[in-house]
Each structure stands twice: as C-alpha cells, then as structure tokens.
Design a protein around this motif. Sequence first.
Motif, PDB file in Angstrom:
ATOM      1  N   ASP A 188      -7.183   1.172 -13.270  1.00 50.71           N
ATOM      2  CA  ASP A 188      -6.549   2.484 -13.100  1.00 50.71           C
ATOM      3  C   ASP A 188      -7.229   3.282 -11.992  1.00 50.71           C
ATOM      4  OD1 ASP A 188      -4.766   1.873 -15.121  1.00 50.71           O
ATOM      5  OD2 ASP A 188      -5.800   3.070 -16.644  1.00 50.71           O
ATOM      6  N   ALA A 189      -8.541   3.259 -11.969  1.00 49.28           N
ATOM      7  CA  ALA A 189      -9.284   3.977 -10.934  1.00 49.28           C
ATOM      8  C   ALA A 189      -8.987   3.386  -9.563  1.00 49.28           C
ATOM      9  CB  ALA A 189     -10.782   3.925 -11.223  1.00 49.28           C
ATOM     10  N   ALA A 190      -8.927   2.061  -9.472  1.00 53.68           N
ATOM     11  CA  ALA A 190      -8.644   1.398  -8.200  1.00 53.68           C
ATOM     12  C   ALA A 190      -7.252   1.759  -7.704  1.00 53.68           C
ATOM     13  CB  ALA A 190      -8.787  -0.115  -8.352  1.00 53.68           C
ATOM     14  N   GLU A 191      -6.277   1.781  -8.606  1.00 51.87           N
ATOM     15  CA  GLU A 191      -4.916   2.137  -8.208  1.00 51.87           C
ATOM     16  C   GLU A 191      -4.854   3.587  -7.738  1.00 51.87           C
ATOM     17  OE1 GLU A 191      -2.702   1.096 -11.709  1.00 51.87           O
ATOM     18  OE2 GLU A 191      -2.435  -0.980 -11.054  1.00 51.87           O
ATOM     19  N   GLU A 192      -5.550   4.469  -8.443  1.00 51.10           N
ATOM     20  CA  GLU A 192      -5.570   5.887  -8.068  1.00 51.10           C
ATOM     21  C   GLU A 192      -6.219   6.076  -6.697  1.00 51.10           C
ATOM     22  OE1 GLU A 192      -7.617   9.990  -9.643  1.00 51.10           O
ATOM     23  OE2 GLU A 192      -6.968   8.527 -11.153  1.00 51.10           O
ATOM     24  N   VAL A 193      -7.329   5.393  -6.463  1.00 57.46           N
ATOM     25  CA  VAL A 193      -8.017   5.486  -5.178  1.00 57.46           C
ATOM     26  C   VAL A 193      -7.131   4.934  -4.063  1.00 57.46           C
ATOM     27  CG1 VAL A 193      -9.952   4.540  -3.835  1.00 57.46           C
ATOM     28  CG2 VAL A 193     -10.349   5.542  -6.096  1.00 57.46           C
ATOM     29  N   ALA A 194      -6.493   3.804  -4.296  1.00 59.19           N
ATOM     30  CA  ALA A 194      -5.617   3.209  -3.284  1.00 59.19           C
ATOM     31  C   ALA A 194      -4.482   4.164  -2.919  1.00 59.19           C
ATOM     32  CB  ALA A 194      -5.068   1.868  -3.773  1.00 59.19           C
ATOM     33  N   GLU A 195      -3.883   4.789  -3.926  1.00 61.50           N
ATOM     34  CA  GLU A 195      -2.808   5.750  -3.663  1.00 61.50           C
ATOM     35  C   GLU A 195      -3.329   6.930  -2.844  1.00 61.50           C
ATOM     36  OE1 GLU A 195      -0.942   6.911  -7.332  1.00 61.50           O
ATOM     37  OE2 GLU A 195      -0.426   4.834  -7.822  1.00 61.50           O
ATOM     38  N   GLY A 196      -4.505   7.420  -3.197  1.00 62.76           N
ATOM     39  CA  GLY A 196      -5.098   8.535  -2.472  1.00 62.76           C
ATOM     40  C   GLY A 196      -5.408   8.182  -1.026  1.00 62.76           C
ATOM     41  N   LEU A 197      -5.909   6.972  -0.805  1.00 64.72           N
ATOM     42  CA  LEU A 197      -6.220   6.545   0.559  1.00 64.72           C
ATOM     43  C   LEU A 197      -4.956   6.371   1.383  1.00 64.72           C
ATOM     44  CD1 LEU A 197      -9.097   3.985  -0.135  1.00 64.72           C
ATOM     45  CD2 LEU A 197      -9.304   6.302   0.817  1.00 64.72           C
ATOM     46  N   THR A 198      -3.889   5.888   0.756  1.00 60.98           N
ATOM     47  CA  THR A 198      -2.614   5.734   1.456  1.00 60.98           C
ATOM     48  C   THR A 198      -2.094   7.099   1.900  1.00 60.98           C
ATOM     49  OG1 THR A 198      -2.076   3.713   0.241  1.00 60.98           O
ATOM     50  CG2 THR A 198      -0.246   4.897   1.242  1.00 60.98           C
ATOM     51  N   ALA A 199      -2.233   8.095   1.022  1.00 62.84           N
ATOM     52  CA  ALA A 199      -1.788   9.451   1.370  1.00 62.84           C
ATOM     53  C   ALA A 199      -2.692  10.061   2.443  1.00 62.84           C
ATOM     54  CB  ALA A 199      -1.773  10.326   0.121  1.00 62.84           C
ATOM     55  N   ARG A 200      -3.994   9.829   2.338  1.00 59.09           N
ATOM     56  CA  ARG A 200      -4.961  10.419   3.263  1.00 59.09           C
ATOM     57  C   ARG A 200      -4.890   9.785   4.643  1.00 59.09           C
ATOM     58  NH1 ARG A 200      -7.892  12.349   6.529  1.00 59.09           N
ATOM     59  NH2 ARG A 200     -10.074  12.913   6.382  1.00 59.09           N
ATOM     60  N   PHE A 201      -4.629   8.486   4.698  1.00 62.32           N
ATOM     61  CA  PHE A 201      -4.586   7.748   5.960  1.00 62.32           C
ATOM     62  C   PHE A 201      -3.248   7.017   6.088  1.00 62.32           C
ATOM     63  CE2 PHE A 201      -9.069   7.842   4.567  1.00 62.32           C
ATOM     64  CZ  PHE A 201      -9.626   8.543   5.627  1.00 62.32           C
ATOM     65  N   PRO A 202      -2.155   7.760   6.314  1.00 61.34           N
ATOM     66  CA  PRO A 202      -0.826   7.141   6.322  1.00 61.34           C
ATOM     67  C   PRO A 202      -0.586   6.150   7.463  1.00 61.34           C
ATOM     68  CG  PRO A 202      -0.684   9.430   7.015  1.00 61.34           C
ATOM     69  CD  PRO A 202      -2.100   9.194   6.562  1.00 61.34           C
ATOM     70  N   THR A 203      -1.409   6.197   8.503  1.00 61.76           N
ATOM     71  CA  THR A 203      -1.216   5.280   9.619  1.00 61.76           C
ATOM     72  C   THR A 203      -1.819   3.904   9.359  1.00 61.76           C
ATOM     73  OG1 THR A 203      -3.222   6.054  10.733  1.00 61.76           O
ATOM     74  CG2 THR A 203      -1.146   7.161  11.301  1.00 61.76           C
ATOM     75  N   LEU A 204      -2.656   3.798   8.331  1.00 62.44           N
ATOM     76  CA  LEU A 204      -3.280   2.514   7.997  1.00 62.44           C
ATOM     77  C   LEU A 204      -2.391   1.733   7.037  1.00 62.44           C
ATOM     78  CD1 LEU A 204      -6.998   3.585   7.435  1.00 62.44           C
ATOM     79  CD2 LEU A 204      -5.933   2.716   9.523  1.00 62.44           C
ATOM     80  N   ASP A 205      -2.561   0.425   7.027  1.00 57.90           N
ATOM     81  CA  ASP A 205      -1.850  -0.407   6.056  1.00 57.90           C
ATOM     82  C   ASP A 205      -2.300  -0.024   4.653  1.00 57.90           C
ATOM     83  OD1 ASP A 205      -0.570  -1.771   8.079  1.00 57.90           O
ATOM     84  OD2 ASP A 205      -1.954  -3.476   8.044  1.00 57.90           O
ATOM     85  N   GLU A 206      -1.427  -0.267   3.695  1.00 53.60           N
ATOM     86  CA  GLU A 206      -1.755   0.026   2.299  1.00 53.60           C
ATOM     87  C   GLU A 206      -2.978  -0.792   1.872  1.00 53.60           C
ATOM     88  OE1 GLU A 206       0.433  -0.441  -1.985  1.00 53.60           O
ATOM     89  OE2 GLU A 206       1.633   0.114  -0.259  1.00 53.60           O
ATOM     90  N   PRO A 207      -3.927  -0.160   1.183  1.00 53.04           N
ATOM     91  CA  PRO A 207      -5.110  -0.895   0.728  1.00 53.04           C
ATOM     92  C   PRO A 207      -4.729  -2.030  -0.225  1.00 53.04           C
ATOM     93  CG  PRO A 207      -5.419   1.471   0.472  1.00 53.04           C
ATOM     94  CD  PRO A 207      -3.971   1.244   0.805  1.00 53.04           C
ATOM     95  N   GLU A 208      -5.531  -3.064  -0.217  1.00 48.99           N
ATOM     96  CA  GLU A 208      -5.320  -4.215  -1.097  1.00 48.99           C
ATOM     97  C   GLU A 208      -6.218  -4.075  -2.321  1.00 48.99           C
ATOM     98  OE1 GLU A 208      -5.860  -9.072  -1.001  1.00 48.99           O
ATOM     99  OE2 GLU A 208      -6.357  -7.896   0.766  1.00 48.99           O
ATOM    100  N   LEU A 209      -5.664  -4.334  -3.504  1.00 52.33           N
ATOM    101  CA  LEU A 209      -6.440  -4.339  -4.744  1.00 52.33           C
ATOM    102  C   LEU A 209      -6.794  -5.771  -5.100  1.00 52.33           C
ATOM    103  CD1 LEU A 209      -4.476  -1.816  -6.982  1.00 52.33           C
ATOM    104  CD2 LEU A 209      -6.513  -1.414  -5.633  1.00 52.33           C
ATOM    105  N   VAL A 210      -8.065  -5.979  -5.434  1.00 45.95           N
ATOM    106  CA  VAL A 210      -8.544  -7.316  -5.766  1.00 45.95           C
ATOM    107  C   VAL A 210      -9.394  -7.222  -7.022  1.00 45.95           C
ATOM    108  CG1 VAL A 210      -9.915  -9.286  -4.986  1.00 45.95           C
ATOM    109  CG2 VAL A 210      -8.605  -7.938  -3.325  1.00 45.95           C
TER     110      VAL A 210
END
Length: 81
Positions: A15-37
Amino acid sequence: MSDARHHVLVLPERDAAEEVAEGLTARFPTLDEPELVRDALAGEDDAEDAQWLVVLDDPDGVCDPRELDQVAQAHDGWLER
C-alpha cells in the motif's frame, strides 16, 4: 548506452509503495510511471517478510535524491543508495 538514473525507494508494504508511486507520478509527470517490485528478504519464505521497491527512471536527473528519501522515510522506508 543510456545515462538513465534509477532511484529505488524501499518500502515495507505494498500500500505504501502504491501510494508513493502515485505521488511520484503526480509530482514528476514527465517521467515514466514508477515500477513496483516485490523483493522477498533473503532467507525468508513468508510473504509477510517482503519489501516493496519503487523504481523510478530519471534520465534527466530532475529528481532530488534528498526529496525522494524524505518521501520514503515518511512511509517507513528509505532511498537505496
């Protein structure tokens, strides 16, 4: 060969990883979506004993590692160095 920078945030829960990934996508929209592993801890068979990695490709170096570390720490994690 690419100069791509990779940032790896280590988090204790999915849950924390998904929340962080969503936040990073919003914060850095020009970057590819982060990968969860999912990363099982060495020697552990229990699914509860796993860490979640958020892998962020940052080819232009737009992310501040200190900021990423603060984001990870806010979720009981850390930025892998």
